[in-house]
Design an enzyme around this catalytic site. Sequence first.
Site, PDB file in Angstrom:
ATOM      1  N   TYR A   1       0.816  -1.213   0.000  1.00 61.44           N
ATOM      2  CA  TYR A   1       0.000   0.000   0.000  1.00 61.44           C
ATOM      3  C   TYR A   1       0.851   1.264   0.000  1.00 61.44           C
ATOM      4  O   TYR A   1       0.376   2.334  -0.378  1.00 61.44           O
ATOM      5  CB  TYR A   1      -0.927   0.027   1.212  1.00 61.44           C
TER       6      TYR A   1
ATOM      7  N   LYS B   1       3.863 -15.372   2.905  1.00 66.61           N
ATOM      8  CA  LYS B   1       3.875 -16.134   1.646  1.00 66.61           C
ATOM      9  C   LYS B   1       5.345 -16.387   1.292  1.00 66.61           C
ATOM     10  O   LYS B   1       5.839 -16.027   0.212  1.00 66.61           O
ATOM     11  CB  LYS B   1       3.151 -15.352   0.547  1.00 66.61           C
TER      12      LYS B   1
ATOM     13  N   ASP C   1      -2.486 -18.409   2.173  1.00 65.71           N
ATOM     14  CA  ASP C   1      -3.601 -19.100   1.539  1.00 65.71           C
ATOM     15  C   ASP C   1      -4.163 -20.202   2.431  1.00 65.71           C
ATOM     16  O   ASP C   1      -5.376 -20.356   2.558  1.00 65.71           O
ATOM     17  CB  ASP C   1      -3.219 -19.640   0.155  1.00 65.71           C
TER      18      ASP C   1
ATOM     19  N   ASP D   1      -5.249  -7.041   5.844  1.00 67.01           N
ATOM     20  CA  ASP D   1      -6.472  -6.409   5.369  1.00 67.01           C
ATOM     21  C   ASP D   1      -7.476  -7.472   4.936  1.00 67.01           C
ATOM     22  O   ASP D   1      -8.660  -7.452   5.317  1.00 67.01           O
ATOM     23  CB  ASP D   1      -6.124  -5.476   4.210  1.00 67.01           C
TER      24      ASP D   1
ATOM     25  N   ASP E   1     -10.930  -9.043   7.315  1.00 68.59           N
ATOM     26  CA  ASP E   1     -12.297  -8.963   6.800  1.00 68.59           C
ATOM     27  C   ASP E   1     -12.920 -10.354   6.694  1.00 68.59           C
ATOM     28  O   ASP E   1     -14.115 -10.532   6.981  1.00 68.59           O
ATOM     29  CB  ASP E   1     -12.316  -8.280   5.431  1.00 68.59           C
TER      30      ASP E   1
END
Length: 380
Positions: free
Chosen positions: A146, A196, A228, A252, A256
């Site tokens: 970001y 990851k 994942d 993020d 959620d």
Amino acid sequence: MTNRLAYRIATIPGDGVGPEVVAAARRVLDATADRFGFTIDWSEHAAGGNAIDTFGVAIRDEDVAACGAADAILLGAVGGPRWDNPKAPVRPEQALFKLRGTLGLYANLRPVTVHPTIAASAAPVRAELLDGVDLLIVRELTGGIYFGERTEATGAPGERWASDTLPYSEAEIRRVVTLAFELARGRRRRLTSVDKANVLATSRLWRTIVDEMRPEFPDVEVNHQLVDSCAMLLIRQPAQFDVLVTENLFGDILSDEAGVLAGSLGMLPSASLGERRTAHGTFGLYEPIHGSAPDIAGQDRANPIGTILSAAMLLRLSLGRADAAAAVEAAVTATLDAGYRTGDLARAGEPDSLRVVGTVAFADVVVDALAAAARQGVPA
């Protein structure tokens, strides 16, 4: 008359349902202050779409400065369809990035717990999988993709390309991982680091640093999880997690996803913390994890629980008032136990004893529950 201790809280109502849920949380905080013998000096600031319309920027420098001078910030939500153009030079979410960057808010804490009666009716996950769910996601907030360099799409149609970079420094990783270790120490002493590392160089650095830090926290069990597989396990075996720590983008998305465990995004609070200490605790920004929900704005339909519980986190972490925070949390639980629901939590076929109410009425019942606990002599 004895002078009461006064705390300064800056509010950013924002867009959509933001003003409604912030107003509800303010009423609960004012009632809590009355019960526990302190006062709150409130200030209000524009940010998001409303600031763009009024001032031409997502948030003004003077509003950022005023927020930074407070003991804590309570935020509703920003954004909406009117400002959804991703190519616009000024966008609502820039207010959040500016607050985080300018005020050094580097870690987002998102606790996820499940109220038993909500799990049985509103959560889309089977109720038996939700037994014992009590997890905390710690998301790094000021680094990663970001904030990395980016190149917008260039080239002729059919040959266009764009790029985003995902940078992390050792200092940024150590800072948030240290906080996660410390938080795990105060809970069930289990830390899951999500990355990851089989693909990304920054994830391999992240994993290396977590392993280097293990000896500093020998009482905390550490587990590495690829993002994942973590996303799958959050639905299949959510109760196995205690504290999860991860980088900005992964945090993020995962936080959620974890919101569905509670039955509604409207249920969940969050805190964004910095390194700066105030006279009472750690400076932070507190907000529900839901968005601005413009489709129900102004209709008294928004669920204020996430904002009220964010206010409880504010009391505990920034004002040092664990007693008041526990009272607010108990009042929310009592309200749910009494059968009160906002529309997002109501399901067809539920008992007639459940009472579906709006934003204002739900906050009224929480305030009444605070008063009832005081009358019953619950320690203040």
